[in-house]
Design an enzyme around this catalytic site. Structure first.
Site, PDB file in Angstrom:
ATOM      1  N   THR A  34    -122.312  71.390 -27.493  1.00 22.94           N
ATOM      2  CA  THR A  34    -122.897  72.695 -27.813  1.00 22.94           C
ATOM      3  C   THR A  34    -123.556  72.684 -29.192  1.00 22.94           C
ATOM      4  O   THR A  34    -123.140  71.921 -30.081  1.00 22.94           O
ATOM      5  CB  THR A  34    -121.780  73.768 -27.786  1.00 22.94           C
ATOM      6  OG1 THR A  34    -122.247  74.947 -28.416  1.00 22.94           O
ATOM      7  CG2 THR A  34    -120.527  73.316 -28.526  1.00 22.94           C
ATOM      8  N   ASP A  35    -124.520  73.577 -29.375  1.00 21.27           N
ATOM      9  CA  ASP A  35    -125.134  73.708 -30.709  1.00 21.27           C
ATOM     10  C   ASP A  35    -124.127  74.235 -31.736  1.00 21.27           C
ATOM     11  O   ASP A  35    -124.349  74.127 -32.942  1.00 21.27           O
ATOM     12  CB  ASP A  35    -126.381  74.612 -30.654  1.00 21.27           C
ATOM     13  CG  ASP A  35    -126.116  76.023 -30.140  1.00 21.27           C
ATOM     14  OD1 ASP A  35    -124.960  76.360 -29.815  1.00 21.27           O
ATOM     15  OD2 ASP A  35    -127.090  76.817 -30.060  1.00 21.27           O
ATOM     16  N   GLU A  36    -123.005  74.778 -31.255  1.00 25.32           N
ATOM     17  CA  GLU A  36    -122.026  75.371 -32.172  1.00 25.32           C
ATOM     18  C   GLU A  36    -121.327  74.324 -33.036  1.00 25.32           C
ATOM     19  O   GLU A  36    -120.717  74.664 -34.043  1.00 25.32           O
ATOM     20  CB  GLU A  36    -120.994  76.199 -31.390  1.00 25.32           C
ATOM     21  CG  GLU A  36    -121.650  77.311 -30.609  1.00 25.32           C
ATOM     22  CD  GLU A  36    -120.675  78.304 -29.988  1.00 25.32           C
ATOM     23  OE1 GLU A  36    -119.572  78.470 -30.527  1.00 25.32           O
ATOM     24  OE2 GLU A  36    -121.040  78.892 -28.956  1.00 25.32           O
ATOM     25  N   TYR A  47    -112.914  76.701 -30.760  1.00 30.83           N
ATOM     26  CA  TYR A  47    -113.737  76.169 -29.661  1.00 30.83           C
ATOM     27  C   TYR A  47    -114.693  75.091 -30.178  1.00 30.83           C
ATOM     28  O   TYR A  47    -114.715  73.966 -29.670  1.00 30.83           O
ATOM     29  CB  TYR A  47    -114.536  77.298 -28.985  1.00 30.83           C
ATOM     30  CG  TYR A  47    -115.688  76.800 -28.134  1.00 30.83           C
ATOM     31  CD1 TYR A  47    -115.444  76.121 -26.938  1.00 30.83           C
ATOM     32  CD2 TYR A  47    -117.022  76.987 -28.525  1.00 30.83           C
ATOM     33  CE1 TYR A  47    -116.504  75.644 -26.150  1.00 30.83           C
ATOM     34  CE2 TYR A  47    -118.072  76.526 -27.745  1.00 30.83           C
ATOM     35  CZ  TYR A  47    -117.814  75.854 -26.568  1.00 30.83           C
ATOM     36  OH  TYR A  47    -118.860  75.389 -25.800  1.00 30.83           O
ATOM     37  N   LYS A  60    -115.019  70.985 -29.443  1.00 24.18           N
ATOM     38  CA  LYS A  60    -116.227  70.325 -28.923  1.00 24.18           C
ATOM     39  C   LYS A  60    -116.685  69.225 -29.891  1.00 24.18           C
ATOM     40  O   LYS A  60    -117.091  68.143 -29.462  1.00 24.18           O
ATOM     41  CB  LYS A  60    -117.352  71.346 -28.698  1.00 24.18           C
ATOM     42  CG  LYS A  60    -117.068  72.396 -27.642  1.00 24.18           C
ATOM     43  CD  LYS A  60    -116.844  71.823 -26.247  1.00 24.18           C
ATOM     44  CE  LYS A  60    -118.087  71.213 -25.660  1.00 24.18           C
ATOM     45  NZ  LYS A  60    -117.831  70.752 -24.250  1.00 24.18           N
TER      46      LYS A  60
END
Ligand SMILES: NC(=O)c1ccc[n+]([C@@H]2O[C@H](COP(=O)([O-])OP(=O)(O)OC[C@H]3O[C@@H](n4cnc5c(N)ncnc54)[C@H](O)[C@@H]3O)[C@@H](O)[C@H]2O)c1
Length: 333
Positions: A123-125, A147, A151
């Site tokens: 994810t970009d997160e 989260y 990741k």
């Protein structure tokens, strides 16, 4: 080609499998999924009898079951994860188990079975928040929620598999997806289904947070292209380049329900902000563009067809809402 897809009963995984089965004739897909609250076999009901499609109920952190199930596959695509930031704030352990331990088990089994290609979905997160400009693939990871930490942990494990074992795992980091079969705890399906019911929409804080909204079908095309044409072991950012604030997105949705001006304002409630809420995500997708991918469906068309899909598929989302899918919205509210 035999592709082993994990988490294929969830939102993006099921859209990916549908895209692959619709656009190829010689690809066999195994969907391996633990069927958590977010997994639903009905997402791919039309393929249950298709000889190209097999479902296996299993957990990616179960080494024996994984080793047994991945045999004879040419490629693995790992979508399986706990995916909702709010849930990670109230209970992060499941996220570490599925997203880090699960990734380790899967990477290790794939390496030992010498599976030719491995695509891991991130994810970009993982980059954290950025005020201006966009993150490139080599930028440092500064995740801020349990989260995104989980990741990032798997992204770093992928790096270790490349370096330590010479087993190349390709990683993709994607912007916020939206589209059909999106679990109604997430912003767009939550707001859409609330509006179908004539209700209000709960914006976190002042709604100034910026996300890059990516249509799930465009993303599925990108993932398939990267699996087939990407450089093994590389990282690719994927995003449609549709940055907007949560507030702007909310007004676009309200407009699709014919609500503007004061009528629209009356449907918005502001709930207390998510703790640690990242202000802006932005990734630079130049690398995946160079492979030949461009988002095929434009944002307005994608949002309109997503709303239409939810209007037409009430039997899919109503039971999920009634079972409490939206309960965690408004942490601290
Ligand atoms: N939704 C987004 O906007 C977004 C954006 C960027 C990246 N991602 C990533 O894409 C992937 C898919 O996201 P999603 O939105 O489709 O998630 P989702 O929550 O809709 O689906 C996750 C699926 O994984 C399955 N699963 C969970 N734990 C498992 C385990 N231990 N073993 C086997 N299966 C398990 C669930 O049953 C479910 O079917 C995730 O890795 C997520 O981090 C999502």
């Amino acid at each position: 080609m035999r592709v082993f897809v994990t988490g294929g009963a969830g939102f993006i995984g099921s859209n990916f499998i549908r895209y692959v089965l619709e656009s190829t004739s010689d690809v066999q897909v195994t969907n391996y999924d633990a069927l958590t609250y977010a997994g639903n076999r009905a997402n791919l009901a039309e393929y249950e009898e298709d000889p190209r499609y097999t479902f296996i109920h299993g957990d990616i952190s179960d080494p024996e079951r994984v080793a047994d199930s991945i045999k004879d596959h040419d490629a693995i695509v790992n979508f399986a994860a706990e995916s909702h930031v709010d849930r990670s704030i109230t209970g992060g352990t499941d996220f570490m188990l599925a997203n880090v331990v699960g990734a380790q088990v899967l990477f290790d089994a794939a390496r030992k079975a010498e599976i030719g290609k491995f695509l891991h979905i991130s994810t970009d997160e993982v980059y954290g928040s950025i005020e201006e400009g966009s993150f490139k693939e080599g930028d440092p990871l500064e995740p801020n929620s349990p989260y995104s930490v989980s990741k990032a942990g798997a992204d770093l494990l992928a790096r270790a598999f490349n370096v330590t074992y010479g087993y190349p795992i390709t990683v993709t980091r994607t912007g916020n997806n939206f589209g059909p079969y999106h679990f109604p705890e997430k912003m767009i399906p939550l707001f859409t289904t609330n509006l179908i019911d004539g209700g209000t929409v709960p914006i976190y804080g002042d709604g100034s947070q910026v996300r890059d909204w990516t249509y799930v079908r465009n993303n599925a095309e990108a993932q398939w292209l990267i699996l087939n044409e990407g450089e093994p072991g590389e990282v690719y950012n994927v995003a449609d380049d549709n940055e907007m604030t949560n507030k702007e997105l909310t007004y676009r949705l309200l407009e699709l329900f014919g609500l503007t001006g004061e009528e629209a304002d009356a449907r918005i409630t502001h709930v207390q902000d998510r703790p640690g809420h990242d202000q802006r995500y932005s990734v630079d997708p130049t690398k995946v563009h160079a492979l030949g991918w461009k988002p095929r469906v434009a944002f307005d068309e994608a949002l309109e067809s997503t709303v239409a899909w939810f209007r037409d598929h009430e039997s899919w989302w109503r039971p999920l809402k009634e079972a409490g899918a939206t309960q965690r919205r408004g942490l601290n509210a």
